[in-house]
Structures are given as structure tokens and as C-alpha cells.
Scaffold this active site. Structure first.
Site, PDB file in Angstrom:
ATOM      1  N   PHE A 142       0.853  -1.186   0.000  1.00 42.12           N
ATOM      2  CA  PHE A 142       0.000   0.000   0.000  1.00 42.12           C
ATOM      3  C   PHE A 142       0.888   1.235   0.000  1.00 42.12           C
ATOM      4  O   PHE A 142       1.749   1.397   0.867  1.00 42.12           O
ATOM      5  CB  PHE A 142      -0.921   0.021   1.220  1.00 42.12           C
ATOM      6  CG  PHE A 142      -1.878   1.182   1.201  1.00 42.12           C
ATOM      7  CD1 PHE A 142      -3.120   1.066   0.593  1.00 42.12           C
ATOM      8  CD2 PHE A 142      -1.523   2.400   1.768  1.00 42.12           C
ATOM      9  CE1 PHE A 142      -3.996   2.141   0.546  1.00 42.12           C
ATOM     10  CE2 PHE A 142      -2.393   3.481   1.734  1.00 42.12           C
ATOM     11  CZ  PHE A 142      -3.625   3.347   1.119  1.00 42.12           C
ATOM     12  N   ILE A 143       0.698   2.096  -0.982  1.00 47.21           N
ATOM     13  CA  ILE A 143       1.444   3.348  -1.065  1.00 47.21           C
ATOM     14  C   ILE A 143       0.490   4.500  -0.786  1.00 47.21           C
ATOM     15  O   ILE A 143      -0.542   4.636  -1.449  1.00 47.21           O
ATOM     16  CB  ILE A 143       2.096   3.519  -2.449  1.00 47.21           C
ATOM     17  CG1 ILE A 143       3.122   2.411  -2.693  1.00 47.21           C
ATOM     18  CG2 ILE A 143       2.758   4.897  -2.561  1.00 47.21           C
ATOM     19  CD1 ILE A 143       3.773   2.470  -4.072  1.00 47.21           C
ATOM     20  N   ASP A 246       0.777   0.864 -20.344  1.00 42.10           N
ATOM     21  CA  ASP A 246      -0.558   1.470 -20.257  1.00 42.10           C
ATOM     22  C   ASP A 246      -0.459   2.775 -19.481  1.00 42.10           C
ATOM     23  O   ASP A 246      -1.206   3.024 -18.535  1.00 42.10           O
ATOM     24  CB  ASP A 246      -1.535   0.498 -19.575  1.00 42.10           C
ATOM     25  CG  ASP A 246      -2.989   0.967 -19.654  1.00 42.10           C
ATOM     26  OD1 ASP A 246      -3.282   1.873 -20.467  1.00 42.10           O
ATOM     27  OD2 ASP A 246      -3.829   0.442 -18.908  1.00 42.10           O
TER      28      ASP A 246
END
Length: 270
Positions: A142-143, A246
């Protein structure tokens, strides 16, 4: 802490001693109610872990002993995303109820390939798996994002560092096929970039569009472009290097220090 209690209760006796230990206990109908409740809770917790591979990984390999809370944080139009807060720190989890683990496996390999360049920050993937009810999940670092997408010139420099750090000696492609959004992306290794781009990018997308929409006009124009594309790159020096695949504004952010972060890749070497 309940998970720890359950593990102790269910693993404190080895198979060789469990029978002897059982003979020292009163029959079940005479167990005090508190002990019955504790045993019932332990069984329920372990059953829940077995039914939930996300919780199971977090409370074992993820080194957490307690999940303090789970909250939705969006996830876009394809996947759902949750933040799992634990005593070992937060985890980011994406799930998809319709698509198998192949999509997330491709994403995890791409994230790890970019992470290993030590150039630009990406969330480290931890675990990919199937959901018991169908679909799949990915657990990753988790950032905590900042308030903006950060310094775009810094983003450009770090992307260039990533490209230089991860050049391919296998040609153009990637170890696995993956997806761009939810659309399949073919990454068969190819020695020639124009052949790779013509066949596995332009050609494949044209085939998908033709099958779905029956637009013969766009298919004919695309095929004409493919036949005449090679002269457009006369004199160009093209080296296969790792791309995000992407990269658009929705897949760019910054961390709490303002450093650029990229995510949700569709990696290949081009």
C-alpha cells in the site's frame, strides 16, 4: 489477537499426543461454557481463514496478527480495491469477481519487473490467487498517495532510467501475455520490432475490433497501414526495453514525499 489464540489452540498438541491429552479432558457435555465458547471461536476463526485466502495470506505470510479494518478505495471500472489495515501496516488488495488469476499474474510480473529496476516507485506485489466464490485477487504494497501526480519532469527522468535499466536480450515481448485494461495483450517474443508491433499490437487489436463490431472499413485501413509501416522507421535505432505499457494519467500518481509512482501496468519490452 483472536487469530493468534486460534493458532495456539489448534496447534499446541502434536498428533502423537492429542489422543492422550483428550483422555485427560472431561467429555464435551461437561466442558465449562467459557471453554466451549473459546473452542467454538477458534474453530470459527480457522474456518474463516480457510474460506478467505486474502485474510489467510495477510495473517500468515503477511506477518500480521490482526486485521483492524477493511475499506473500499475504488478500483476503477474493472476491479474493486480495498485497503486492509493491520498491525503490520496497510495492504492494498484488488479483486475481480469475473476474471481468473491470469490477469493479476500478468500485472504482478510487470510490477515486479519495474520494481527490480530500482528506478521509479511502483507497488511491490505480494500474492495473486483465486477466490473461492470465483474470480481472483492480488495483494500488494500500500502506497500512501500525495495530493497531486507530482513533478512530471521527474516522472520523465525516472521512466527513462527504467527503460535504460531493463533492456531485453530476448527481443520484443514479455514472458507472459497480459491485459491492457481487461483486453488481452499478446506478448510472444519476436526478434523484429516492426513485426511485433504490426502483428501483436495493431493487427491483434484490429481483429478484436472486427470480431466485436464487424467494422470492415477500419480493418481494411489498418491492414493497409501494417503493409506500409516499415518505411516509416527507416534509419530508426530501436532497442527492446521495458515499458509500463498502459501509461496514462489515471495510472500515474505520487507518494507522500512527492516522488512519482506508476501502477496498473501492461508491461512488455518494446
Amino acid at each position: 489477537m483472536a487469530a493468534n489464540v486460534a493458532l495456539v489452540l489448534l496447534s499446541s498438541c502434536s498428533p502423537s499426543t492429542s489422543a492422550a491429552a483428550a483422555s485427560l479432558l472431561p467429555r464435551r457435555r461437561f466442558l465449562p461454557s467459557r471453554r466451549r465458547r473459546a473452542s467454538s471461536r477458534a474453530t470459527t476463526i480457522m474456518s474463516a481463514l480457510g474460506d478467505d485466502p486474502i485474510r489467510e495470506w495477510i495473517l500468515t505470510e503477511g506477518k500480521a496478527t490482526q486485521i483492524k479494518g477493511i475499506r473500499s478505495i475504488g478500483g476503477g471500472c474493472i476491479n474493486s480495491a480495498q485497503r486492509y489495515d493491520t498491525d503490520a501496516g496497510p495492504f492494498f488488495v484488488k479483486t475481480n469477481s469475473r476474471i481468473g488469476p491470469e490477469m493479476f499474474e500478468g500485472e504482478a510480473l510487470g510490477l515486479k519487473a519495474m520494481y527490480d529496476t530500482k528506478s521509479i516507485r511502483v507497488p511491490l506485489p505480494y500474492k495473486v490467487g483465486s477466490l473461492p466464490t470465483g474470480g481472483s485477487f492480488i495483494i500488494m504494497e500500500f502506497i500512501e498517495f500525495g495530493r497531486s501526480r507530482g513533478d512530471q519532469s521527474d516522472l520523465g527522468r525516472k521512466l527513462a532510467e527504467m527503460h535504460k535499466a531493463a533492456k531485453s536480450d530476448k527481443g520484443y515481448g514479455f514472458p507472459v501475455d497480459n491485459t491492457i485494461g481487461s483486453t488481452p495483450q499478446i506478448n510472444t517474443w519476436t526478434d523484429d520490432w516492426i513485426e511485433f508491433y504490426s502483428k501483436h499490437r495493431l493487427g491483434y487489436q484490429l481483429e478484436l475490433a472486427s470480431r466485436r463490431y464487424g467494422d470492415s472499413a477500419i480493418l481494411e485501413k489498418g491492414q493497409r497501414l501494417i503493409k506500409n509501416i516499415r518505411p516509416l522507421f527507416d534509419g530508426a535505432v530501436i532497442e527492446p526495453c521495458l515499458l509500463h505499457g498502459d501509461l496514462w494519467s489515471g495510472n500515474i500518481s505520487s507518494d507522500s514525499n512527492g516522488d512519482p509512482v506508476i501502477l496498473d501496468p501492461a508491461c512488455y519490452c518494446k
